[in-house]
Design an enzyme around this catalytic site. Structure first.
Site, PDB file in Angstrom:
ATOM      1  N   ASP A  72       0.826  -1.208   0.000  1.00 33.88           N
ATOM      2  CA  ASP A  72       0.000   0.000   0.000  1.00 33.88           C
ATOM      3  C   ASP A  72       0.867   1.267   0.000  1.00 33.88           C
ATOM      4  O   ASP A  72       0.356   2.376   0.046  1.00 33.88           O
ATOM      5  CB  ASP A  72      -1.006  -0.003   1.173  1.00 33.88           C
ATOM      6  CG  ASP A  72      -0.341  -0.258   2.513  1.00 33.88           C
ATOM      7  OD1 ASP A  72       0.862  -0.603   2.514  1.00 33.88           O
ATOM      8  OD2 ASP A  72      -1.009  -0.124   3.550  1.00 33.88           O
ATOM      9  N   HIS A  73       2.199   1.075  -0.084  1.00 33.30           N
ATOM     10  CA  HIS A  73       3.101   2.224  -0.183  1.00 33.30           C
ATOM     11  C   HIS A  73       3.962   2.183  -1.446  1.00 33.30           C
ATOM     12  O   HIS A  73       4.555   3.177  -1.808  1.00 33.30           O
ATOM     13  CB  HIS A  73       3.986   2.322   1.051  1.00 33.30           C
ATOM     14  CG  HIS A  73       3.218   2.686   2.283  1.00 33.30           C
ATOM     15  ND1 HIS A  73       3.169   3.954   2.796  1.00 33.30           N
ATOM     16  CD2 HIS A  73       2.409   1.932   3.072  1.00 33.30           C
ATOM     17  CE1 HIS A  73       2.377   3.975   3.853  1.00 33.30           C
ATOM     18  NE2 HIS A  73       1.907   2.756   4.044  1.00 33.30           N
ATOM     19  N   HIS A 157       9.321   0.771  11.514  1.00 33.05           N
ATOM     20  CA  HIS A 157       8.014   0.189  11.241  1.00 33.05           C
ATOM     21  C   HIS A 157       8.187  -1.254  10.775  1.00 33.05           C
ATOM     22  O   HIS A 157       7.775  -2.196  11.433  1.00 33.05           O
ATOM     23  CB  HIS A 157       7.332   1.057  10.187  1.00 33.05           C
ATOM     24  CG  HIS A 157       6.076   0.502   9.629  1.00 33.05           C
ATOM     25  ND1 HIS A 157       5.045   0.081  10.421  1.00 33.05           N
ATOM     26  CD2 HIS A 157       5.685   0.327   8.351  1.00 33.05           C
ATOM     27  CE1 HIS A 157       4.062  -0.332   9.643  1.00 33.05           C
ATOM     28  NE2 HIS A 157       4.427  -0.208   8.388  1.00 33.05           N
ATOM     29  N   GLU A 202       1.309   9.174   9.197  1.00 35.40           N
ATOM     30  CA  GLU A 202       0.217   8.218   9.138  1.00 35.40           C
ATOM     31  C   GLU A 202      -0.519   8.234  10.463  1.00 35.40           C
ATOM     32  O   GLU A 202       0.044   8.594  11.493  1.00 35.40           O
ATOM     33  CB  GLU A 202       0.771   6.815   8.902  1.00 35.40           C
ATOM     34  CG  GLU A 202       1.247   6.596   7.513  1.00 35.40           C
ATOM     35  CD  GLU A 202       1.368   5.125   7.206  1.00 35.40           C
ATOM     36  OE1 GLU A 202       1.248   4.317   8.140  1.00 35.40           O
ATOM     37  OE2 GLU A 202       1.581   4.797   6.038  1.00 35.40           O
ATOM     38  N   HIS A 443      -3.414   8.413   5.749  1.00 34.16           N
ATOM     39  CA  HIS A 443      -3.443   6.985   5.989  1.00 34.16           C
ATOM     40  C   HIS A 443      -4.123   6.646   7.314  1.00 34.16           C
ATOM     41  O   HIS A 443      -3.506   6.102   8.241  1.00 34.16           O
ATOM     42  CB  HIS A 443      -2.029   6.403   5.949  1.00 34.16           C
ATOM     43  CG  HIS A 443      -1.997   4.959   5.523  1.00 34.16           C
ATOM     44  ND1 HIS A 443      -2.062   3.932   6.425  1.00 34.16           N
ATOM     45  CD2 HIS A 443      -1.927   4.399   4.306  1.00 34.16           C
ATOM     46  CE1 HIS A 443      -2.015   2.780   5.775  1.00 34.16           C
ATOM     47  NE2 HIS A 443      -1.947   3.036   4.479  1.00 34.16           N
TER      48      HIS A 443
END
Lengths: 632, 674
Positions: A72-73, A157, A202, A443
């Site tokens: 999704d990135h 992350h 995000e 996000h």
């Protein structure tokens, strides 16, 4: 007034399909280029026609920066660069560069080979796209061009995730994915107090404030242990790359310590490869793992073995890590269906689940699941991200046959947020660290964002934006102007402030700013004249004061001198041998007319530059008259 | 942030390069640079050649060494039997080996703000500088430099500590006695400052002061100076440093390589536009081609093994050894050495091999691509996996039982004075079947071998030094064009033994500025400008006027705020309005208000236009008189004279303030203000 514009093409008040355009100081930057897991039509990718209706994007973008390898990135990257057309630089960290093409290829295989979609990017396009990638090192300042510079920070992350600091002149933006507040434990320091104009973050877990990681780990181990003890099976749906490795390490050490015998399995073909990446990029993992890696590589597991489909039916307790993480397809879903009916078993969801997935449903307490054929097919295809999903084809066949399938969920469902997305606390901490002037959330779900926005505005009194897709947030900046000051001028001013400059005591300075082409130079006025090759134009004033005095001219002058000395305290008054008196820089002369030697003319002369406090015109002439009176 | 008082104008380079007793290449620099009142130490190299004066430290009792005769002066007056031993006509100190430290007297080490490390070989003196000296600064190094540097220090400490020596020889250091000793002991310099090895605790404490940096990272020092490491291509994480302010740039080039080995290639372009380039760490073997040496290494190795002998390679446990192993990886099969065991023995062997695999970001492009596959970047992983290469922490333990001959052993220390290599020298030295191959250039092999004489084993000297040679340096300097080059004296003249080789020296225009140990140089540039920031409010209030096409000026009056060496300009606050009640009686008592000074004027007042303007303002009766330099205007009604000249205007009038102000403003209209 200069301004920074931020427009999300994806991830604006939404989760998935991250793609944010930033215009700063005349530069256009695309942050992330992701795909949406919930769609399989045009909405799957960001709407690049926002940038230009026709033609390639190269002319409109100065660079693209990818924060981490989640699809999704980065899922839309080959589509953007090869099909829409972009030839500029794409920046990402080394681990992202290593893992990203593998995930893209899996994604492509599933979409094209399994679902038979055409008009999709090819393997060659992925390769060509990756050729445009420039790897980023942590803390390296990369000069994209003369004005635009970017710098990556450790974000923690997933492996290789980075925060980026984007700077043009004195304007700057920081973009961060879900920052893991434990990133601080990483040896490379966290972000410095860089005071960006905007911090884009995000906000996936905007409303969650999680307890400490250690507590969660203990809780997790306790739950697993209890289930094993009562003879139950534990299913942990995970994505192949990400937190899975950390959870494996956790269980591995626990098993070792407690001397447990129940088998632990890991079910994905990608795992071995994934662990290998972790081994080679160990500098990107946490400090504990790095420190001990020579003695014992944490990614070589003793208790955790490869899973085979047949094991699911084995009697007795076991722990299985299975992909994918949201229970939307594949092995994890298969196992879930097998084990769901037994209340002794447990499923632990260690991460975020997108709406529409089974993971999302059971987390919301749904105990009866309708598995409609078509819906499942769509989900299966859009979420199938790993190689394991070669089985998807077979699975599809059976789902089609059954049409609807009722599933009673009796097993225990536990949610443990081990996913490394930032929670509210992490974001607040980040704001405290970086001290941004404005905040911008992406996000995340709109409602949760709203909550966080309120919290941020209240606690930090800074503006917080949350633009929707296609909407532009504009922030005006007020940059100061860098100028080169002549050291002589600066030192002169510094010297006036005494030997030790007191930072609290302001010092005034005067100079001339020369603006030539792109250079700004601040010099003293005299130097400015010299540098520009100009002659000085003297402007002088002379004032005549008539007075009567019987003495000779020199005597009159001397009397004036003595008088002034007594009246004007604190001024420099000199009687010069050439027959003039100087009050500071004002010249006083005396002359008498030829006819009447008593009638004296007092000439006061000064230049334009005489500071006003010395300006004699009125005061001195009044004095002259006073003097006149005195004498007569 | 420390507050640093005002900026100094020049730049002082204090130099304390090690003096080499055996050769004269300052490859282990330790310089101090003072720049804008920041004191920066560049590298922290340790001269280990001093250990060559000592007897080797054997791991197991060596009857040969213990039977060496003590030394007594020829006339019998000096008896140092206990401290000095004679071996094959050369005298050695029987004590724990000691190191020659960088000069520490020249400046107070507590005044050093930062230490910049260029590569892991140039940080070995760090504990001597940062511990017990009052040092409170920060050390900057890249991650591989720190990790591998730590391994190298750990190794030396381990070598020394596992064979403790009870006695510590000091008598021979007495000046009077030293004078009487035979060479090279007689000529050893500063023997009183020689120090024993530091402890692991000191190493840990020193390394805790290291702050990690990445290539091209910009690090601000006190807001005054910015430093930034650049890839230098020599070893994992090796860097050159840029030290700059907004207007001055000093490059520190130390231990750089243009050859393609395992590290990331050298960043040359960022060195451009330097005012001063400090050049150190050139190759110590300007005449030895590394590729040729590598070939010789392989062929000698193969020859010895085929003849049934063993090969001993004394080496550091990181650096060239990676290249040697990679070279052997390709060579083993073709030379049918597939069954020959390769041993790497060092307390840090395992760590070194493991660490080399995890620094992908710091490797050359080819190795980086391997990691993406994912495969280990160095082929020694495969050598280990296939059991061709085995590593052990020492000769004790597993090694003694698994050891097979003939074999190849890589082990340290390259000085042959301590470490496991001493054992192999004693073991294999007597047989001419065996070969020792020297690859490290830091020690003269003849000196290294001296305490083992007489020796039967073959000696091959193929030093591999990938650092810049003179040819590469002149090419590099042509490319980056620094205004001035500063380098050790030794680089400005050919080597003593080859005085005809003018190609083995730096020839530049302007000639480089040479320095020697303990010299202080003033670097040849003057700082003229400093960066200040004009705050937006002030910037908006400025009124620029165009003086020439493309050139505008504006007068600026501002308040300077200086904080952390950063200066900002702010608008001058308006003086608070004086309360009417406090009206002062005497005007002169008013406190002086700091007003902007009147600007300087430039240009000329054109007569016709000025007259027209006067007319517009009601001044009509003007008599114009021409003079040699211009005109005199007589304003008859006002009884006022205006003298107009090319570079001046003079207004003469009586006490009529309003008129004077009007005339002044009219004149100013025609002039430029600066």
């Amino acid at each position: 007034m200069p301004e920074i514009n931020v427009t999300p093409l994806g991830a604006g008040q939404d989760v998935g399909r991250s793609c944010i355009l930033v215009s700063i100081g005349g530069k256009n930057i695309m942050l992330d280029c992701g795909m949406h897991m919930g769609y399989n039509d045009d909405r799957r990718f960001p709407d690049f026609s926002y940038i230009t209706q026709n033609g390639r994007l190269t002319d409109f973008l100065d660079c693209v920066i990818i924060s981490h390898f989640h699809l999704d990135h980065c899922g839309a990257l080959p589509y953007m660069s090869e099909m829409v057309g972009y030839d500029g630089p794409i920046y990402m960290t080394h681990p992202t560069k290593a893992i990203c093409p593998i995930l893209l290829e899996d994604f492509r295989k599933i979409t094209v080979d399994k679902k038979g979609e055409t008009n999709f990017f090819t393997s060659q396009m992925i390769k060509d796209c990756m050729k445009k990638v420039v790897p980023l090192n942590l803390h390296q300042t990369v000069q994209v061009d003369d004005e635009l510079e970017i710098k990556a920070y450790y974000a923690g992350h997933v492996l290789g995730a980075a925060m980026v600091h984007i700077k043009v002149g004195s304007e700057s933006v920081v973009y961060t994915v879900s920052v893991n507040k434990y990133a601080k434990s990483h040896i490379s320091a966290w972000i410095d107090k860089c005071r960006p104009d905007i911090l884009i973050s995000e906000s996936t877990y905007a409303t969650t404030i999680r307890d400490s990681k250690r507590c969660r780990e203990r809780d997790f181990l306790k739950k697993v242990h209890e289930t094993i003890e009562r003879g139950g099976k534990v299913l942990i749906p995970v994505f192949a790359l990400g937190r899975a490795q950390e959870l494996c390490i956790l269980l591995e050490t626990f098993w070792e310590r407690m001397n447990l015998k129940a088998p632990i399995y890991f079910s994905t073909g990608l795992t071995e490869k994934a662990n290998h990446y972790y081994k080679l990029f160990i500098t990107w993992t946490n400090q504990k793992i790095r420190k001990t890696f020579v003695q014992r590589n944490m990614f070589e597991f003793k208790h955790i073995k490869a899973f085979d489909r047949s094991y699911a039916d084995n009697p007795g307790p076991m722990v299985v890590f299975a992909t994918p993480g949201m229970l939307h397809a594949g092995q994890s879903l298969q196992i879930f269906k097998k084990w769901a009916g037994n209340e002794k078993n447990m499923v632990i969801m260690p991460g975020y689940c997108v709406q529409g997935t089974i993971g999302h449903k059971i987390l919301n307490g749904q105990r009866k699941l309708e598995m409609e054929g078509r819906a499942t097919v769509r989900l299966l295809i859009s979420f199938a991200l790993t190689k394991r999903l070669i089985h998807v084809g077979k699975l599809l066949a059976c789902v089609f046959c059954f049409h609807t399938l009722q599933l009673d969920v009796k097993l225990q469902v536990e949610y443990m947020s081990f996913s490394a997305h930032a929670d509210a606390k992490g974001i607040m901490q980040l704001i405290r660290m970086a001290e941004p002037r404005n905040m911008l959330l992406v996000h995340g779900e709109a409602v949760k964002m709203e909550f966080l926005k309120g919290k941020i505005e209240q606690e930090f009194s800074i503006d917080c934006y949350m633009p929707a897709n296609g909407e532009t947030a504009t922030v005006t900046t007020n940059p100061s102007v860098p100028v080169d000051i002549s050291l002589n001028l600066l030192k002169r001013e510094m010297a006036l402030g005494g030997p030790l400059p007191d930072p609290k005591k302001p010092r005034t300075m005067h100079g001339t700013l020369i603006m030539k082409e792109n250079s700004l130079k601040l010099v003293s006025s005299e130097q400015a004249l010299k540098e520009l090759g100009l002659n000085e134009h003297q402007l002088r004033f002379t004032c005549r004061v008539q007075l009567q005095d019987p003495h000779s001219d020199p005597d009159t002058l001397h009397r004036i001198y003595t008088h002034l000395k007594s009246v004007l305290k604190g001024y420099t008054i000199q009687h010069l041998p050439d027959g003039t008196v100087m009050v500071e820089s004002i010249v006083i002369k005396v002359s008498s007319s030829a006819e009447d030697t008593n009638a004296k003319v007092l000439l006061l002369s000064w230049s334009y530059q005489v500071k006003h406090r010395h300006c004699p015109c009125s005061r001195l002439s009044k004095l002259g008259q006073k003097h006149n009176r005195l004498k007569t | 942030v420390k507050w640093k008082k005002e900026a100094t104008n020049e730049l002082i380079l204090k130099q304390s390069v090690q003096k080499f007793t055996n050769f004269c290449h300052p490859t282990l620099p330790c310089n101090v640079l003072k720049f804008k009142s920041t004191t920066i130490m560049l590298d922290c190299g340790l001269d280990t050649t001093s250990v060559l004066n000592f007897l080797p430290l054997p791991l197991v009792h060596s009857p040969r060494l213990s039977k060496l005769p003590g030394w007594i002066s020829k006339d019998g007056t000096i008896n140092l039997e206990k401290e000095l031993k004679d071996c094959a006509g050369r005298v050695f100190v029987d004590s724990q080996p000691e190191f020659c430290l960088p000069e520490r007297e020249l400046l107070d080490l507590s005044t050093i703000d930062v230490i910049l490390i260029s590569n892991y070989h140039c940080m070995m003196a760090l504990p001597y500088i940062t511990e017990h000296t009052g040092f409170t600064g920060t050390v900057y190094a890249t991650e591989p430099t720190l990790q591998i540097g730590r391994l190298l220090m750990e190794e030396v400490v381990n070598f020394m500590e596992r064979v403790p020596k009870a006695q510590s020889a000091t008598c021979w250091k007495n000046k009077e006695i030293q004078r009487m000793l035979p060479g090279p002991l007689k000529d050893a310099v500063d023997v009183w400052t020689w120090k024993r090895c530091y402890s692991m605790q000191e190493v840990n404490s020193a390394l805790s002061k290291v702050q990690l940096v990445g290539y091209s990272q910009k690090v601000e020092l006190f807001g005054a100076v910015q430093v930034s490491p650049l890839s230098s291509g020599y070893s994992l994480g090796s860097s050159n440093w840029i030290i700059q302010s907004h207007h001055e740039k000093v490059s520190y080039v130390s231990g750089s390589s243009l050859l393609t080995t395992h590290p990331q290639p050298m960043d040359q372009s960022s060195l451009k536009n330097s005012d001063v380039l400090i050049l150190t760490g050139l190759t110590q073997m300007p005449t030895a081609n590394p590729d040729g040496m590598l070939g010789e290494f392989c062929s000698n190795l193969a020859m010895t093994i085929r003849a049934g002998g063993n090969v001993l390679v004394p080496c550091y446990s990181s650096g060239v050894i990676y290249d040697l192993l990679e070279c052997l990886y390709q060579f083993i099969e073709s030379a049918s050495l597939g069954t020959t065991p390769f041993y790497f023995i060092s307390p840090v062997a395992n760590s070194s091999l493991e660490f080399s695999q995890i620094f992908a970001e710091w490797l050359c492009h080819n190795k980086q691509t391997k990691v993406y596959l994912p495969e280990p970047p160095f082929p020694h992983a495969e050598l280990i996996q296939t059991n061709k290469l085995k590593h052990y922490p020492s000769i004790h333990g597993d090694f003694s039982s698994e050891f097979r001959q003939p074999c190849v052993v890589f082990t340290g220390h390259p000085s042959l004075r301590f470490g496991d290599v001493v054992h192999f020298m004693e073991l294999w030295g007597k047989s001419s079947l065996n070969t020792i191959i020297f690859t490290e250039p830091d020690f003269s092999y003849l000196d290294a071998l001296a305490p083992y004489q007489p020796l039967a084993m073959k000696c091959v000297y193929c030093p591999i030094d990938t650092r810049l040679n003179f040819h590469q340096v002149s090419k590099l300097l042509k490319e980056v064009q620094p205004l001035h080059v500063v380098c050790p004296e030794q680089y400005t003249q050919p080597p003593l033994t080859q005085s005809h080789r003018s190609d083995l020296m730096l020839e530049l225009q302007p000639p480089p500025m040479p320095y020697r140990r303990c010299s202080v140089l003033n670097l040849p540039f003057r700082r003229r400008y400093e960066r200040v920031y004009i705050l937006p409010e002030l910037a908006n209030s400025l009124v620029p006027s165009e003086i020439k096409p493309g050139v505008s000026v504006a007068t600026v009056s501002a308040v300077v705020h200086s904080k952390d060496n950063k200066h900002t300009l702010q608008s001058v606050p308006k003086p608070p309005p004086v309360a009417p009640s406090k009206k002062r009686k005497r005007v002169m008592d008013e406190p002086p208000v700091v007003l902007a000074p009147k600007p300087l004027l430039s240009g000329a007042v054109p007569l016709e236009a000025f007259l027209a303007t006067l007319q517009k303002h009601g001044i009509t009766e003007v008599k114009v008189e021409e003079t040699a330099d211009g005109h005199i205007l007589h304003l008859q009604a006002e009884d006022t004279l205006i003298q107009l000249e090319e570079d001046g205007t003079h207004i003469v009038c009586d006490n009529n303030e309003p008129l004077r102000t009007t005339l002044r403003d009219l004149v100013l209209r025609f002039l430029q203000k600066l």
